[in-house]
Write an enzyme that holds these catalytic residues in place. Structure first.
Site, PDB file in Angstrom:
ATOM      1  N   GLU A  45      -0.978  30.973  -6.511  1.00 53.32           N
ATOM      2  CA  GLU A  45      -1.200  32.172  -5.703  1.00 53.32           C
ATOM      3  C   GLU A  45      -1.011  33.365  -6.612  1.00 53.32           C
ATOM      4  OE1 GLU A  45       1.046  33.329  -2.184  1.00 53.32           O
ATOM      5  OE2 GLU A  45       0.936  31.245  -1.554  1.00 53.32           O
ATOM      6  N   ASP A  66       7.590  41.402   1.947  1.00 49.17           N
ATOM      7  CA  ASP A  66       8.316  40.857   0.802  1.00 49.17           C
ATOM      8  C   ASP A  66       9.764  41.328   0.731  1.00 49.17           C
ATOM      9  OD1 ASP A  66       6.485  39.170  -0.687  1.00 49.17           O
ATOM     10  OD2 ASP A  66       5.272  40.982  -0.882  1.00 49.17           O
TER      11      ASP A  66
END
Lengths: 429, 265
Positions: free
Chosen positions: B49, B60
């Site tokens: 990824e 995040d």
């Protein structure tokens, strides 16, 4: 919308709005949307909110004509909608009380909020105290320093204030952190978003909780002048006070709606928050709208002497009102706003929030351009007690620098050069 | 059969889950990030990824936020990620990009799909784009043969699971817990339940992300999912190797460990 579209696009204002958030938050947004729709139809909710507005907030707020200030506005009549006189000192309380009641109805025990200038954080901490909810407020670390008085107020009210030092350490980073908290704790937590942006239903819901500003002002002005305003002025950070006062007038074609963004040190310097002057359509914090961004779509830092306008994006309905031509938006620079701030203090004995001073500066500009007798309605969205230190530093009013403390005429010549101010840094310099 | 279909078919034949390894492009710098992604492939990652550093990464936690900040401070440009994709493909790995929506919107969804496909990329994971808002992106992805990969979450209703998975190609990204990226002591018990609910509405492979950092956790997730996604732990290993002078060794070691984990289902 095409036939292959599997979901329904919600909360659209033309090309703007929507829900650009993680899937994890969709259920909570749907729950909120259902709760506010049900509440809107429930007379008991409306009664309770009206009672709080009257007995707790102190609504209706007055409408004040300011003739001595208006002498500097080219012969216009200027009326201020006094949201500065609400409990907690700004319009923010209107939306906060509505959402806090919804929080209780949804059975959630905790609210979180972002805040820039601290006004929304203070209002949220206040409502949380009133209704017995736990409260965490995220605030950019830079803003905690330039609005330290409001940090203390929130803590006195029992809220936890979390300084956020990622990114630019201002409002946008506080929103990021609040969204992270929400996605983690959404089961028992409501994100009490303080402006007309974010994913649906926030822009619509927050606007509707603030439309009382325009509703009251409309009736009050009609009583005083027998008619409608010619121009409505409001400052626009996220844009909640502006949507609140615009809403009643948007279907009155003769009324000009003008929003004033933070021009910071000047749009040409790049140090500003004038999204409609140099921003581009994009997505930030859950909404498709105008965003200050670079050619890679990275968010640019905004700058303003006013923490509450220091935000690189703007509510999506404002983007729509602009695109449709119904409202117009202009930048007001830091020095122009501070000049209007000083002028209102000296001519009318009203200390405005620096955010609201952008709208006052806009009213002066509009008045000078308009026919004498033009009626200008200004949303005075908040009071300036929180800004005393910033203003004192700006004008050199403290300690040995107080030599220029005379007369507003000085202010109209621009801020003093000694000591040099650092507008975007507020008081920290 | 698309590249991602082939990866999952091969893993299924081997009786194991796929290891999906995340690193941000441009971290700790452009060249090192390409080398690190190649190292992931060499050490056993099936899918890499390629993360797009973004100023406002609201899904995040601090480890990936810090890495993104460093990449941006180092001058990362969105187009640079295509070099990472090419490096992964050249090393024999399969690359998907993970990006918040605004950088892709700014690039132009159709241009991005075209350039991603040309670089050998297999798909795009969009943490803040739900299918409801993705009509343009889905059309662009289909036109250029890259897989749109959307997320499902423990809070997704069954109706939304069905709608979201029907919009996915390649695999479905199942967020194991309610929260942001970062290592956790345990992967929530809700993950197995979410995978079961998702399986009821799709035949696509399901990869589980958020919170996996050790071989044991990888093995646990591999027992019920088709893919195991690891991010923050690898970012931390790369950051520590860079800081200590150990280079890519800690990253290789952890990747190899995780690759064993996905074979221990």
């Amino acid at each position: 919308m095409t036939q292959t579209e599997p979901g329904v696009q919600l909360g659209r204002f033309g090309d703007f709005g929507g829900r650009f958030v993680p899937e994890a938050l969709i259920a909570a947004l749907d729950e909120l949307d259902a709760a506010r729709t049900a509440a809107t139809a429930d007379p008991e909710f409306s009664r309770e909110l009206a009672r709080l507005h009257r007995d707790y907030t102190g609504r209706p707020t007055p409408l004040t004509e300011v003739p001595r200030f208006a002498e500097h506005a080219g012969g216009a009549r200027v009326f201020l909608k006094r949201e500065d006189l609400t409990h907690t000192g700004s319009h923010k309380i209107n939306n906060v009380l509505g959402q806090a009641l919804l929080t209780v109805r949804m059975g959630k025990k905790r609210v979180i909020a972002e805040t820039g200038a601290g006004q929304h954080g203070v209002a949220t901490a206040t409502a949380a105290a009133l209704m017995g909810l736990d409260c965490t407020v995220y605030m950019g670390e830079k803003d905690t320093r330039r609005q330290s008085l409001n940090v203390a107020r929130m803590r006195l009210l029992g809220a936890e204030v979390v300084p956020v030092s990622h990114g630019s350490s201002t409002l946008k980073d506080a929103i990021n952190e609040a969204l992270r908290d929400w996605v983690t704790n959404v089961e028992d937590t409501h994100y009490l978003l303080g402006t007309v942006t974010g994913p649906h239903p926030f822009p619509t819901m927050v606007r509707d909780f603030h439309r009382i500003i325009g509703d009251e002002a409309h009736d009050q002005l009609r009583e005083l002048t027998g008619g409608l305003p010619d121009i409505v002025c409001a400052c626009v950070g996220g844009g909640s006070n502006a949507m609140g006062i615009f809403q009643r007038f948007r279907d009155e074609p003769g009324v000009r709606l003008v929003g004033f963004e933070a021009g910071g040190e000047g749009v040409a310097t790049g140090r500003h928050a004038a999204r409609f002057s140099s921003g581009e359509p994009g997505v930030l914090h859950g909404a498709a709208t105008y965003v200050l961004q670079d050619e890679d779509g990275q968010t640019l830092e905004s700058h303003s002497v006013s923490a509450g306008l220091d935000y690189p994006s703007v509510g999506p309905e404002h983007a729509y009102l602009r695109a449709s031509g119904r409202a117009e938006y202009q930048p007001v620079n830091d020095d122009e706003a501070m000049e209007a701030f000083a002028l209102l203090c000296r001519t009318e004995g009203i200390l405005p929030a620096i955010e609201s001073a952008h709208a006052l500066a806009g009213a002066l500009r509009m008045g000078k351009e308009a026919e004498p007798g033009t009626v200008i309605l200004v949303n005075l969205s908040g009071r300036g007690d929180k800004d005393v230190e910033t203003a004192a530093t700006w004008f050199g009013l403290t300690g040995e620098d107080a030599v220029r403390a005379e007369a507003p005429g000085d202010a109209s010549d621009g801020p003093p050069t000694d000591p040099p101010h650092a507008p975007s840094e507020g008081i920290e310099s | 059969m698309s590249a991602l279909d082939a990866v999952f078919a091969s893993c299924r034949d081997q009786g194991r889950a796929a290891l999906v390894a995340y690193l941000p492009a441009g971290f700790p710098d452009a060249a090192s990030s390409r080398e690190a992604m190649v190292a992931l492939v060499e050490a056993g990652a099936d899918i890499v990824e390629v993360g797009v550093p973004y100023t406002d990464p609201l899904m995040d936690g601090p480890v990936i936020q810090d890495a993104a900040d460093r990449a941006l401070a180092g001058g990362f440009r969105v187009r640079d990620l295509l070099g990472n994709v090419e490096a992964v493909a050249a090393a024999g790995g399969s690359a998907v990009v993970m990006s918040y929506w605004n950088p892709i919107l700014r690039y132009g969804p159709d241009d991005f799909a075209r350039d991603l496909a040309a670089a050998g990329g297999a798909g795009l994971i969009t943490p803040d784009l739900i299918p409801d808002e993705a009509a343009d992106w889905r059309a662009a992805a289909q036109a250029h043969g890259v897989a749109p990969i959307f997320l499902v979450a423990p809070s997704s209703t069954d109706a939304r699971l069905a709608m979201t998975t029907s919009a996915c190609r390649g695999f479905v990204y199942a967020a194991s817990t309610m929260g942001v990226t970062g290592t956790r002591a345990s992967v929530g018990g809700g993950a197995a339940d979410l995978v079961a609910r998702t399986r009821a509405v799709t035949d696509l492979p399901i990869s589980v992300g958020l919170g996996v950092s050790t071989r044991e956790q990888a093995a646990e997730v591999a027992s019920f999912a088709d893919g195991v996604i690891v991010g923050s732990a690898l970012v931390r290993a790369l950051g520590e190797g860079t800081a200590s002078g150990a280079g890519l060794d800690p990253l290789r070691t952890l990747t190899a460990d995780l690759a064993e984990g996905v074979r221990q289902r």
